[in-house]
Design an enzyme around this catalytic site. Structure first.
Site, PDB file in Angstrom:
ATOM      1  N   ARG A 118     -30.930   8.128 -31.146  1.00  0.00           N
ATOM      2  CA  ARG A 118     -29.720   8.477 -29.639  1.00  0.00           C
ATOM      3  C   ARG A 118     -30.790   8.356 -29.002  1.00  0.00           C
ATOM      4  NH1 ARG A 118     -29.343  13.657 -32.437  1.00  0.00           N
ATOM      5  NH2 ARG A 118     -26.861  13.882 -33.043  1.00  0.00           N
ATOM      6  N   LYS A 140     -26.310  -3.767 -19.162  1.00  0.00           N
ATOM      7  CA  LYS A 140     -25.677  -3.740 -20.274  1.00  0.00           C
ATOM      8  C   LYS A 140     -25.904  -4.307 -20.813  1.00  0.00           C
ATOM      9  CE  LYS A 140     -21.877  -4.898 -16.694  1.00  0.00           C
ATOM     10  NZ  LYS A 140     -20.125  -6.083 -16.776  1.00  0.00           N
ATOM     11  N   GLU A 182     -24.598 -19.130 -14.372  1.00  0.00           N
ATOM     12  CA  GLU A 182     -24.984 -17.753 -13.781  1.00  0.00           C
ATOM     13  C   GLU A 182     -25.566 -17.229 -12.455  1.00  0.00           C
ATOM     14  OE1 GLU A 182     -22.877 -15.301 -14.937  1.00  0.00           O
ATOM     15  OE2 GLU A 182     -23.472 -15.521 -17.113  1.00  0.00           O
ATOM     16  N   LYS A 224     -28.685  -9.756  -7.843  1.00  0.00           N
ATOM     17  CA  LYS A 224     -28.973  -8.654  -9.303  1.00  0.00           C
ATOM     18  C   LYS A 224     -29.086  -7.356  -9.287  1.00  0.00           C
ATOM     19  CE  LYS A 224     -26.956  -7.737 -13.691  1.00  0.00           C
ATOM     20  NZ  LYS A 224     -26.937  -8.768 -15.210  1.00  0.00           N
ATOM     21  N   GLU A 234     -20.745  -0.153 -13.343  1.00  0.00           N
ATOM     22  CA  GLU A 234     -19.611  -1.054 -12.649  1.00  0.00           C
ATOM     23  C   GLU A 234     -18.500  -0.214 -11.839  1.00  0.00           C
ATOM     24  OE1 GLU A 234     -19.896  -4.406 -14.935  1.00  0.00           O
ATOM     25  OE2 GLU A 234     -17.279  -4.654 -14.742  1.00  0.00           O
ATOM     26  N   ARG A 238     -19.754  -4.259  -8.440  1.00  0.00           N
ATOM     27  CA  ARG A 238     -20.463  -5.006 -10.239  1.00  0.00           C
ATOM     28  C   ARG A 238     -19.497  -5.514 -10.467  1.00  0.00           C
ATOM     29  NH1 ARG A 238     -25.054  -2.351 -14.574  1.00  0.00           N
ATOM     30  NH2 ARG A 238     -25.031  -4.816 -15.823  1.00  0.00           N
ATOM     31  N   ASN A 242     -18.762  -9.796 -12.502  1.00  0.00           N
ATOM     32  CA  ASN A 242     -17.605 -10.679 -13.929  1.00  0.00           C
ATOM     33  C   ASN A 242     -16.993 -11.881 -12.854  1.00  0.00           C
ATOM     34  OD1 ASN A 242     -18.692  -9.212 -16.297  1.00  0.00           O
ATOM     35  ND2 ASN A 242     -17.697  -7.400 -14.563  1.00  0.00           N
ATOM     36  N   HIS A 245     -16.125 -14.431 -15.332  1.00  0.00           N
ATOM     37  CA  HIS A 245     -16.085 -13.962 -16.613  1.00  0.00           C
ATOM     38  C   HIS A 245     -14.483 -14.240 -17.320  1.00  0.00           C
ATOM     39  CE1 HIS A 245     -20.381 -14.068 -15.587  1.00  0.00           C
ATOM     40  NE2 HIS A 245     -20.540 -13.307 -16.555  1.00  0.00           N
ATOM     41  N   HIS A 249     -14.812 -15.125 -21.003  1.00  0.00           N
ATOM     42  CA  HIS A 249     -14.902 -14.619 -21.808  1.00  0.00           C
ATOM     43  C   HIS A 249     -13.744 -15.005 -22.758  1.00  0.00           C
ATOM     44  CE1 HIS A 249     -17.574 -11.053 -20.573  1.00  0.00           C
ATOM     45  NE2 HIS A 249     -17.834 -12.171 -21.142  1.00  0.00           N
ATOM     46  N   HIS A 262     -22.003 -19.460 -23.216  1.00  0.00           N
ATOM     47  CA  HIS A 262     -21.473 -18.312 -22.354  1.00  0.00           C
ATOM     48  C   HIS A 262     -21.508 -18.932 -20.959  1.00  0.00           C
ATOM     49  CE1 HIS A 262     -20.641 -14.379 -20.544  1.00  0.00           C
ATOM     50  NE2 HIS A 262     -21.752 -15.080 -19.733  1.00  0.00           N
TER      51      HIS A 262
HETATM   52  P1  NAD Z   1     -28.455 -17.117 -26.178  1.00  0.00           P
HETATM   53  O1  NAD Z   1     -29.611 -16.042 -26.624  1.00  0.00           O
HETATM   54  O2  NAD Z   1     -27.358 -17.690 -27.904  1.00  0.00           O
HETATM   55  O3  NAD Z   1     -29.587 -18.548 -26.479  1.00  0.00           O
HETATM   56  C1  NAD Z   1     -29.125 -19.738 -26.714  1.00  0.00           C
HETATM   57  C2  NAD Z   1     -29.994 -20.459 -27.168  1.00  0.00           C
HETATM   58  O4  NAD Z   1     -31.573 -20.921 -27.096  1.00  0.00           O
HETATM   59  C3  NAD Z   1     -30.105 -20.500 -28.264  1.00  0.00           C
HETATM   60  O5  NAD Z   1     -30.075 -20.936 -29.811  1.00  0.00           O
HETATM   61  C4  NAD Z   1     -31.678 -19.434 -28.635  1.00  0.00           C
HETATM   62  O6  NAD Z   1     -32.397 -18.870 -29.968  1.00  0.00           O
HETATM   63  C5  NAD Z   1     -32.049 -20.328 -27.662  1.00  0.00           C
HETATM   64  N1  NAD Z   1     -33.647 -19.934 -27.280  1.00  0.00           N
HETATM   65  C6  NAD Z   1     -34.136 -18.777 -26.887  1.00  0.00           C
HETATM   66  N2  NAD Z   1     -35.084 -18.874 -25.391  1.00  0.00           N
HETATM   67  C7  NAD Z   1     -35.590 -20.332 -25.798  1.00  0.00           C
HETATM   68  C8  NAD Z   1     -36.549 -20.551 -25.368  1.00  0.00           C
HETATM   69  N3  NAD Z   1     -37.416 -19.835 -24.514  1.00  0.00           N
HETATM   70  N4  NAD Z   1     -36.889 -22.081 -26.034  1.00  0.00           N
HETATM   71  C9  NAD Z   1     -35.911 -22.612 -26.684  1.00  0.00           C
HETATM   72  N5  NAD Z   1     -34.241 -22.154 -27.039  1.00  0.00           N
HETATM   73  C10 NAD Z   1     -34.333 -21.008 -27.033  1.00  0.00           C
HETATM   74  O7  NAD Z   1     -27.969 -17.469 -24.974  1.00  0.00           O
HETATM   75  P2  NAD Z   1     -28.090 -16.638 -23.553  1.00  0.00           P
HETATM   76  O8  NAD Z   1     -27.002 -17.930 -23.244  1.00  0.00           O
HETATM   77  O9  NAD Z   1     -29.352 -16.748 -23.218  1.00  0.00           O
HETATM   78  O10 NAD Z   1     -27.398 -15.400 -23.482  1.00  0.00           O
HETATM   79  C11 NAD Z   1     -25.364 -15.661 -23.658  1.00  0.00           C
HETATM   80  C12 NAD Z   1     -25.501 -13.731 -23.940  1.00  0.00           C
HETATM   81  O11 NAD Z   1     -25.342 -13.407 -22.897  1.00  0.00           O
HETATM   82  C13 NAD Z   1     -24.216 -13.430 -24.142  1.00  0.00           C
HETATM   83  O12 NAD Z   1     -23.954 -12.920 -25.639  1.00  0.00           O
HETATM   84  C14 NAD Z   1     -23.552 -12.752 -23.273  1.00  0.00           C
HETATM   85  O13 NAD Z   1     -22.423 -12.634 -23.178  1.00  0.00           O
HETATM   86  C15 NAD Z   1     -24.640 -12.280 -22.556  1.00  0.00           C
HETATM   87  N6  NAD Z   1     -25.124 -11.879 -21.273  1.00  0.00           N
HETATM   88  C16 NAD Z   1     -25.137  -9.982 -20.786  1.00  0.00           C
HETATM   89  C17 NAD Z   1     -25.133 -10.263 -19.115  1.00  0.00           C
HETATM   90  C18 NAD Z   1     -25.739  -8.358 -19.540  1.00  0.00           C
HETATM   91  O14 NAD Z   1     -25.561  -8.137 -18.829  1.00  0.00           O
HETATM   92  N7  NAD Z   1     -26.259  -7.684 -20.566  1.00  0.00           N
HETATM   93  C19 NAD Z   1     -25.246 -10.744 -18.616  1.00  0.00           C
HETATM   94  C20 NAD Z   1     -24.736 -12.264 -18.908  1.00  0.00           C
HETATM   95  C21 NAD Z   1     -24.624 -12.757 -20.521  1.00  0.00           C
HETATM   96  N1  GLY Z   2     -23.450  -9.677 -16.050  1.00  0.00           N
HETATM   97  C1  GLY Z   2     -22.631  -8.973 -15.539  1.00  0.00           C
HETATM   98  C2  GLY Z   2     -23.408  -7.888 -14.844  1.00  0.00           C
HETATM   99  O1  GLY Z   2     -24.364  -7.486 -15.651  1.00  0.00           O
HETATM  100  O2  GLY Z   2     -23.135  -6.427 -14.323  1.00  0.00           O
END
Ligand code: NAD
Ligand code: GLY
Length: 354
Positions: A118, A140, A182, A224, A234, A238, A242, A245, A249, A262
């Site tokens: 939990r 998130k 972003e 942010k 949100e 907030r 998006n 997005h 998405h 992404h």
């Molecule tokens: P990712 O986590 O897949 O990383 C991108 C690639 O880079 C991967 O292959 C990873 O292994 C590699 N990598 C990571 N760090 C590295 C480094 N320092 N050196 C070399 N390679 C490295 O993708 P991302 O773009 O970081 O994140 C995308 C994800 O984030 C999506 O799932 C998206 O939905 C999510 N997201 C979440 C929020 C949120 O608010 N929670 C906001 C935006 C995006």
């Molecule tokens: N990436 C969108 C949010 O965090 O609200």
């Protein structure tokens, strides 16, 4: 070092931004509650940073979960892998999870932390540009479902965020550029001065000048943090985060998770949202062009995949989390640095731009 604070009352936390932070253990240790730590990472990031982090945590009892790399791995099966590991090794409620990696690792680790017994503590060490400027901040957490992106998740805040700018030196250029989508988003949605600053600093950013990157990342995190502090779950402002997005998405899900990054989906999504704004007479064509040009300057896609038209987009957008009472809602840029949430986009206009 820059230290920002995300102000959420008793759930407030610091965001540290510096070069070499992964090696500054005292700071990290001060946010770990008890003896046990579990680091969640993947098979790309582990060989780069895991040992270095582990050797700095000698005062703790540390183990790790190493997931396969990729967006397609942000799923319920790997969520269960983390939970099963924690149970097998008898982790208790005082364990701290550390997410070491990009947004995929941050999102799935945060969700596991939210659910395990939990709720246990977790710390974000984001290693991609995208995760440093966006996903590690704001709480998130989620995994994807084959029918929709981030459809299973929770709002659950970390205890601290450690952004080590040095980790960007190993990041592939395509991933860096995806993160820039972003970054640009913050300028378009609410900060014209930042958008102009980005236009002026394209060369320095592309060259990876550390001072400039630090300034840029700090600006995004501040933006942010301000938005999340005023609307954590949100219910209002907030949703502006998006921008791009809704379309993005849909592209990610339709193409198969991981085909389009992404950030690439968000880039094209922002262009489509701006196109929608022009079609609705809400945005000047000259401003649309500048948005498109800045996105293209980072070699990001600005047109939808050829196999996607109105029908393919609408199928995914019907499940968008922003929808209310079945009505689609879009974030529309009305000028550079200004955006609105609109639910009055007609099917005809959508059909026209898609
Ligand atoms: P990712 O986590 O897949 O990383 C991108 C690639 O880079 C991967 O292959 C990873 O292994 C590699 N990598 C990571 N760090 C590295 C480094 N320092 N050196 C070399 N390679 C490295 O993708 P991302 O773009 O970081 O994140 C995308 C994800 O984030 C999506 O799932 C998206 O939905 C999510 N997201 C979440 C929020 C949120 O608010 N929670 C906001 C935006 C995006
Ligand atoms: N990436 C969108 C949010 O965090 O609200």
């Amino acid at each position: 070092m820059a230290i920002l604070n995300l102000d959420l009352g008793e759930r407030s936390y610091p965001i540290y931004i510096d070069s070499g932070l992964i090696n500054k253990t005292d700071l990290l240790s001060s946010h770990i509650r008890a003896k046990r730590v579990c680091i969640v990472t993947n098979d790309i990031v582990a060989p780069l940073y895991l040992d270095s982090l582990k050797t700095k945590l000698t005062d703790f009892d540390v183990d790790e979960v190493i997931l396969p790399d990729g967006e397609a791995e942000k799923n319920l099966a790997n969520f269960e892998v983390i939970i099963s590991h924690l149970l097998t090794y008898e982790h208790g409620r005082d364990t701290t999870l550390i997410a070491l990696g990009g947004g995929v690792i941050g999102d799935i680790t945060g969700f596991a932390a939210a659910c395990y017994q939990r709720g246990i503590d977790f710390i974000q060490i984001p290693t991609t540009l995208l995760s440093q400027v966006d996903s590690s901040v704001g709480g998130k957490t989620a995994v994807n479902h084959p029918l929709g992106k981030n459809m299973v998740g929770a709002f659950y805040q970390p205890k601290a965020v450690f952004i080590d700018i040095n980790s960007l030196t190993t990041l592939p250029v395509r991933e860096f550029n995806a993160g820039m989508a972003e970054v640009i988003k913050y300028g378009v949605l609410g900060d014209k001065a930042f958008f102009l600053w980005l236009e002026d600093n394209i060369t320095a950013i592309k060259a990876g000048e550390k001072q400039v990157l630090a300034q840029m990342i700090e600006k995004c995190c501040q933006c942010k943090a301000d938005i999340v502090a005023s609307d954590e779950k949100e219910s209002g402002v907030r949703a502006l985060l998006n921008l791009g997005h809704t379309f993005g998405h849909a592209i990610e899900a339709e193409q198969g998770y991981g085909k389009w990054l992404h950030g690439e989906g968000v880039a094209t999504g922002m262009v489509l949202a701006a196109k929608l704004a022009v079609a609705m007479n809400l945005l000047e064509v000259s401003e649309f062009r500048r948005i498109e040009e800045l996105i293209a300057a980072f070699d990001l896609p600005i047109t939808a995949p050829k196999n996607m038209g109105f029908a393919e987009f609408i199928r995914h957008m019907r499940r968008d989390k922003k929808n209310i009472a079945g009505k689609l809602r879009f974030i529309i840029p009305t000028a550079i640095g200004q955006s609105e949430i609109r639910d009055d986009v007609t099917q005809d206009t959508l059909q026209e731009i898609l």
